[in-house]
Each structure stands twice: as C-alpha cells, then as structure tokens.
Design an enzyme around this catalytic site. Structure first.
Site, short mmCIF file in Angstrom:
data_model
loop_
_atom_site.label_atom_id
_atom_site.label_comp_id
_atom_site.label_asym_id
_atom_site.label_seq_id
_atom_site.Cartn_x
_atom_site.Cartn_y
_atom_site.Cartn_z
N TYR A 304 -25.74 17.84 78.02
CA TYR A 304 -26.20 17.84 79.02
C TYR A 304 -25.31 19.06 79.90
O TYR A 304 -24.13 19.32 79.83
CB TYR A 304 -25.41 16.49 79.96
CG TYR A 304 -24.34 16.17 80.18
CD1 TYR A 304 -22.93 16.78 80.81
CD2 TYR A 304 -23.60 15.54 79.00
CE1 TYR A 304 -21.53 16.09 80.20
CE2 TYR A 304 -22.11 15.20 78.91
CZ TYR A 304 -21.50 16.06 79.40
OH TYR A 304 -20.07 15.56 79.86
N GLY A 319 -10.45 17.33 81.04
CA GLY A 319 -12.83 17.12 81.45
C GLY A 319 -11.77 15.79 82.10
O GLY A 319 -13.40 14.85 82.25
N HIS A 323 -15.56 8.93 88.33
CA HIS A 323 -16.28 9.02 88.93
C HIS A 323 -17.48 8.27 88.98
O HIS A 323 -17.51 7.30 88.20
CB HIS A 323 -17.27 10.25 88.66
CG HIS A 323 -17.66 10.12 87.34
ND1 HIS A 323 -18.83 10.39 87.05
CD2 HIS A 323 -17.18 10.95 86.35
CE1 HIS A 323 -19.33 9.97 85.66
NE2 HIS A 323 -18.12 10.95 85.23
N CYS A 341 -14.22 9.80 80.78
CA CYS A 341 -14.40 9.60 82.10
C CYS A 341 -14.25 7.83 82.53
O CYS A 341 -14.38 7.18 81.64
CB CYS A 341 -14.96 10.46 82.56
SG CYS A 341 -15.41 12.21 82.94
N ASN A 343 -15.79 5.55 84.54
CA ASN A 343 -17.54 5.40 85.04
C ASN A 343 -17.09 4.20 85.91
O ASN A 343 -16.33 2.79 85.88
CB ASN A 343 -18.57 5.13 84.22
CG ASN A 343 -18.86 6.38 83.75
OD1 ASN A 343 -19.49 6.25 82.71
ND2 ASN A 343 -18.47 7.61 83.39
#
Length: 393
Positions: A304, A319, A323, A341, A343
């Site tokens: 992506y 990184g 979010h 991350c 989520n």
C-alpha cells in the site's frame, strides 16, 4: 658644696659638668625627633603609581569569546576605558563603583581582534595607560543547535527535553556541564547522550502534572571539539500539562486512557499481527510525537502507498501510529491484524486525538516482544540505570 646665685642653685664644678651634659643630651634628643618628623612629613612624593593589568594578556591569541574580559588597577581608578573591535565597534562593559575594575558585559565575536584604550589615575595624580590587544579564537565551523520543547508549549508528562546539534559533538562533557534545568516542583532527572548529535533530559519518573520548566543552554563559545564551537545560546520555558497515560493492552485488544489517575476512556483496538515480527506492535513506553488530522501511510513492501488515515497520532519513528481504520472495523476489539499501528474506530480515534498532547506516554503491554531502544523517541524504552549510563559526566 652648693650656693645660690640669682635664686638658682649652682653646684661644684664636677656637679655642673653633669648638669650641662644632661642638658646637652636632652637637646640632642629633641633635635633628633624633630628631624625625623620633618623627614616623614616631606614624603608626599612617595605615593604609589597606578598599576594596570588586562585580561586576557596583551598579544593573546585564540581567546574564547566568553572568557572573562576585564581591566584592573591597583593604587588608582580607571578612566575612559574602551574595548573596540577592528571595525571600531565598542564592547559594552561595566565599571566598578570604586573604579578598580572594568568588565565586558557582552560576549565577544569569533575570529576578531580587539584593542584596549583608556587610563588609570593614581591618588597622587600619576597616570598609567590602559592598552593592549588580543585575538579571539577562529573556529573551523560554528554549529547550530535547537531545543525542544520551545517556549510557551504545554506538553505531556513523558516529554523529554531534547537538544540537537547540526554536527557531532566530541566534547560532550563540556557541553553537558553548561546545561541547566530548573523546575517549579521537585523533579529528579538526568541528561543522556542518545547519539553524537543529541542530548536529552528526562525525569526518573513521569513529570509531575503542571510543572513549570526552564532550560538554559549557554552553548555560544563552547568548544565542541574538532574545531567546532557553539553558535548561539539557547533557552526555553514550557509547562507540563495534565497527566494522561495511554494503556495499550495488545492481548486484550483494548486501549485505555487514564487522566490524572482516573480512567476516562476504554476503546476497542486492533494491534499489529503477532505472526510477523516486522508488523507486530512491540512492548515499551512510547511517546506522542506528532498529531495530524490526516496522515498518508506508505508501506510498498506490504502493498500500500498513499493511503490516507484520519486522526493520526505518531508514537514512534519506527512507523507506529494510533489512528482510525474503518477498513479494519471487523477486527477492532477482537483480533490484532494491523501492520503495527493501533487501529481505532473513527469516532474513538477522533476523541482520543482531541485529548492527546505531544509528550503523552503510551505504554504498550502484552505483546510478548519489546521494541529495541533505537527509534525516536526511545527515551522511556530505557530504565533509569541505563539512562544514567549515557551521561558524559
């Protein structure tokens, strides 16, 4: 035998001799005292002449511009003292009330010649000139530095003080000795060199909420080594805000927010895939580094690029973000399927985003692997003993 003559007693010749000799001795003694007093009273020409000294000595080369720069006089008072550079610009200075010293009150420039002028006047009217010249050090380069947080910011309780340099520092101890941190509340902390171009100060424990912090970094004139010198002095005054700690519980698929000791939010979350070490969300204490309403995510290795995610709170340069990821809603709160991350749903991510401060701690637990202490900001990835070992003093 004695007789009286005109009322005075006269002795025999032998006795008269004794009286005369005694009288002569008395006269001689008085004359001697009078002569000594006269000699002392006439010694006005013996007043000591004024003796002038300059610092640094005349002809000195390679003078540090922040060294003491002064003139002093003994047996007199200074008059009309001036220190000028090659362009005739006068250095600001201050004369002592008794006139015995003059000191420069501003730093000098690098690679500049300075010349003294003026005089000293003694108590007897004698004068002595103030004169001499010297040359300041010529650096190979002057190195810029920055300090963070900057003035008037309000930051979280895990926020380190960070000073970064544009070139490597060799004389780390000299730099560290110059640095000073003052706090409105009692705080134990220490400086640590994270690399040759960065020194951070962090408290042993999280900052007490609402602490006022003042940083003084007088770096101008400091010899960094290798011909490099400090370019400017730095200062900063900022405030620690409320205490807010994120408890990111990987195994529970939850993210709790604790403010001032009380839980204010408990969000369902999805963390990194445990099957892939490169995508796993590792344990450790992260720090909120930045906030953006929209962040563009790129990871070509995993297929992506230019993916926009909202309410993005960066917590690591490796990184990791907190979010929204509505595309992963089905797994939020039940399975860990992200690329590292945290989520959250859109509503939860927005609410957390609005509550977060730069410098808030994010404590990730329950993943079984630890984040190595090398990705900024990693200050809280080190325990206190490890931190203190990075001091240059």
């Amino acid at each position: 035998m004695a007789t009286r003559v005109n009322g005075s007693l006269m002795r025999s010749p032998g006795g008269a001799l004794v009286v005369v000799l005694a009288a002569l001795l008395l006269v001689s003694g008085c004359a001697g005292a009078s002569g000594g007093a006269s000699s002392t009273d006439g010694d006005d020409d013996g007043a000591a002449e004024p003796a002038v000294s300059v610092e640094p000595k005349s002809g000195a080369d390679g003078v540090n511009p922040k060294d003491p720069i002064k003139v002093a006089v003994e047996n007199g008072k200074l008059r009309d003292v001036s220190l000028v550079n090659g362009d005739g610009e006068q250095v600001e200075g201050e004369l002592a009330e008794d006139g015995s010293t003059w000191k420069a009150t501003e730093p000098l420039g690098y690679d500049t010649e300075y010349e003294w002028s003026g005089k000293a006047v003694g108590s007897g009217g004698d004068t002595a000139p103030v004169r001499g010249d010297f040359q300041t050090v010529s650096p190979q380069s002057v190195v810029r530095a920055t300090v963070n947080p900057i003035d008037d910011k309000t930051v979280g309780v895990a926020m380190p003080i960070s000073i970064k340099f544009d070139a490597p520092v060799q004389n780390k101890a000299a730099v560290q000795r110059a640095l000073d941190v003052q706090t409105s509340k009692s705080v134990e902390g220490a400086w640590a060199w994270l690399n040759d171009k960065q020194v951070d100060w962090r408290p042993k424990e999280y900052w007490p909420a609402h602490t006022q912090v003042s940083v003084d970094a007088p770096l101008y004139g400091i010899d960094y080594g290798g011909g490099n010198y400090g370019k400017v002095d730095l200062t900063s005054e900022f405030e620690i805000g409320r205490s807010q700690v994120v408890k990111a519980e990987v195994g529970e698929h939850r993210m709790r927010v604790v403010r001032d000791g009380e839980e204010i939010a408990n969000y369902p979350a999805s963390y990194g895939k445990p099957s892939n070490p490169d995508l796993h969300t590792h344990e450790g204490t992260y720090t909120v580094m930045a906030k953006h309403p929209v962040e563009i995510m790129d990871n070509p290795q995993y297929g992506y690029t230019d993916v926009k995610k909202k309410w993005a709170v960066r917590i690591s340069n490796h990184g990791e973000f907190i979010h929204e990821n509505e595309n992963n809603r089905a797994n939020i709160g039940s399975r860990n399927t992200s690329h590292g991350c945290v989520n959250l749903t859109n509503a939860d991510a927005k609410e957390y985003f609005q509550s977060a401060l730069i410098g808030d701690p994010v404590e990730v637990t329950g993943s079984g692997t630890r984040m190595p202490p090398k990705y900024a900001v990693y200050d809280w990835m080190l325990n206190w003993q490890q931190w203190k070992q990075k001091s240059a003093l």
